[in-house]
Design a protein around this motif. Structure first.
Motif, PDB file in Angstrom:
ATOM      1  N   LEU A  12      55.673  24.669  50.559  1.00  0.00           N
ATOM      2  CA  LEU A  12      56.284  23.780  49.577  1.00  0.00           C
ATOM      3  C   LEU A  12      55.875  24.188  48.165  1.00  0.00           C
ATOM      4  O   LEU A  12      56.704  24.244  47.245  1.00  0.00           O
ATOM      5  CB  LEU A  12      55.852  22.329  49.856  1.00  0.00           C
ATOM      6  N   LEU A  13      54.592  24.470  47.994  1.00  0.00           N
ATOM      7  CA  LEU A  13      54.052  24.825  46.676  1.00  0.00           C
ATOM      8  C   LEU A  13      53.092  25.991  46.844  1.00  0.00           C
ATOM      9  O   LEU A  13      52.262  25.997  47.763  1.00  0.00           O
ATOM     10  CB  LEU A  13      53.319  23.618  46.077  1.00  0.00           C
ATOM     11  N   GLU A  14      53.192  26.974  45.964  1.00  0.00           N
ATOM     12  CA  GLU A  14      52.305  28.131  45.998  1.00  0.00           C
ATOM     13  C   GLU A  14      51.832  28.458  44.584  1.00  0.00           C
ATOM     14  O   GLU A  14      52.642  28.516  43.654  1.00  0.00           O
ATOM     15  CB  GLU A  14      53.028  29.357  46.548  1.00  0.00           C
ATOM     16  N   ALA A  15      50.530  28.666  44.442  1.00  0.00           N
ATOM     17  CA  ALA A  15      49.961  29.129  43.174  1.00  0.00           C
ATOM     18  C   ALA A  15      49.200  30.411  43.452  1.00  0.00           C
ATOM     19  O   ALA A  15      48.435  30.497  44.415  1.00  0.00           O
ATOM     20  CB  ALA A  15      49.028  28.083  42.574  1.00  0.00           C
ATOM     21  N   ALA A  16      49.410  31.416  42.614  1.00  0.00           N
ATOM     22  CA  ALA A  16      48.732  32.709  42.772  1.00  0.00           C
ATOM     23  C   ALA A  16      48.147  33.126  41.426  1.00  0.00           C
ATOM     24  O   ALA A  16      48.889  33.329  40.460  1.00  0.00           O
ATOM     25  CB  ALA A  16      49.707  33.764  43.279  1.00  0.00           C
ATOM     26  N   GLY A  17      46.819  33.208  41.362  1.00  0.00           N
ATOM     27  CA  GLY A  17      46.162  33.609  40.123  1.00  0.00           C
ATOM     28  C   GLY A  17      46.444  32.678  38.964  1.00  0.00           C
ATOM     29  O   GLY A  17      46.451  33.108  37.799  1.00  0.00           O
ATOM     30  N   LEU A  18      46.654  31.393  39.242  1.00  0.00           N
ATOM     31  CA  LEU A  18      47.070  30.444  38.215  1.00  0.00           C
ATOM     32  C   LEU A  18      45.955  30.204  37.193  1.00  0.00           C
ATOM     33  O   LEU A  18      44.818  29.914  37.555  1.00  0.00           O
ATOM     34  CB  LEU A  18      47.456  29.118  38.878  1.00  0.00           C
ATOM     35  N   SER A  19      46.298  30.336  35.927  1.00  0.00           N
ATOM     36  CA  SER A  19      45.333  30.132  34.855  1.00  0.00           C
ATOM     37  C   SER A  19      45.926  29.227  33.783  1.00  0.00           C
ATOM     38  O   SER A  19      47.148  29.137  33.627  1.00  0.00           O
ATOM     39  CB  SER A  19      44.925  31.466  34.224  1.00  0.00           C
TER      40      SER A  19
END
Length: 271
Positions: free
Chosen positions: A3-10
């Motif tokens: 549903l939701l994906e964060a990758a390397g979120l800054s």
């Protein structure tokens, strides 16, 4: 598909406490390289001490803040840099329940108009009268009398206002709700009722529950993510992390907060 994906979120924000006499405020890093996924119907707890970046992460995941690094995907769509006009239709599918319901509810509007507003904004009802009627049904769904529709926010208790905040969040039947410290400051009985309501609402979609109260997260969430100074130091199933934390910070959190034995079905009894 997640549903939701964060990758390397800054995320970096201006430091208002260090504004120079001339020029822009310096930027300070709030979140640094966050990786996470949320599956449909899952409940993810985000924990950490005050200042760890929990609220900023919750707001960034729903694009209330624009990330300054990394990628963010919702229902397969990259929303990292999506302009507001293209992001707006997705906002009906991701909702935020704020920690302080009094500040997030318009004091000049009656409860029925507060709850009808998102229904009208996203064309879910044909008239304000229909929206107000649905507002009463929403109040009953969060276990408040329909008669409360004619009241103003200041006429309700803290727990009642929090239920109104939840009712507003679920009005559009979103598949994702982020709840930020929503039981802080409430008495134990009211906390239990709010948590029982959240557990029931989990059946309609995914929940991201931000809290410093690990005992609550243990009962409510499937997985937990531990945040320290804007970084994830540990993540995994609640049962595993609570039983055997691998990171010293997680262990210190568990040691500093009492984790009483939880009676089976205690939330069910609070509904």
């Amino acid at each position: 598909m997640a549903l939701l994906e964060a990758a390397g979120l800054s995320l970096a924000l201006p430091d208002r406490a260090a504004v120079p006499l001339f020029g822009a405020a310096p930027m300070t890093t709030i979140l640094d390289g966050i990786d996470l996924t949320v599956e449909p119907g899952e409940s993810l707890g985000i924990v950490g001490e005050s200042g760890s970046g929990k609220t900023s992460l919750g707001r960034t995941l729903l694009r209330l803040y624009r990330p300054t690094g990394g990628r963010l995907r919702f229902e397969g769509t990259d929303i990292t840099d999506l302009p507001e006009e293209r992001l707006r239709p997705l906002r009906a599918r991701m909702q935020f329940v704020f920690q302080d319901p009094l500040s997030s509810l318009n004091p000049r509007h009656r409860i029925e108009d507060i709850l009808a507003q998102p229904l009208l904004a996203f064309d879910r009802v044909g008239s304000r009268a229909e929206g107000r009627q649905q507002a009463k049904a929403l109040l009953e769904r969060v276990q408040l009398p329909a008669a409360f529709a004619s009241r103003y926010p200041h006429e309700l208790s803290g727990g009642q206002r929090q239920r109104v905040g939840i009712a507003r969040a679920i009005a559009l039947h979103p598949p994702l709700i982020v709840a930020d410290e929503i039981v802080s400051g409430l008495d134990v009985s009211t906390q239990a009722h709010i948590l029982a309501l959240l557990r029931e609402l989990r059946e309609q979609g995914a929940l991201i529950f931000i809290s410093h109260d690990l005992s609550v997260v243990r009962v409510l969430c499937d997985r937990v993510l531990v945040l320290y100074r804007g970084k994830v130091v540990e993540a995994g199933p609640c049962a595993e992390i609570f039983a055997a934390p691998k990171h010293p910070y997680t262990a210190s959190l568990l040691a500093s907060i009492p984790l009483p034995a939880v009676e089976p079905g205690w939330l069910a009894g609070a509904a």
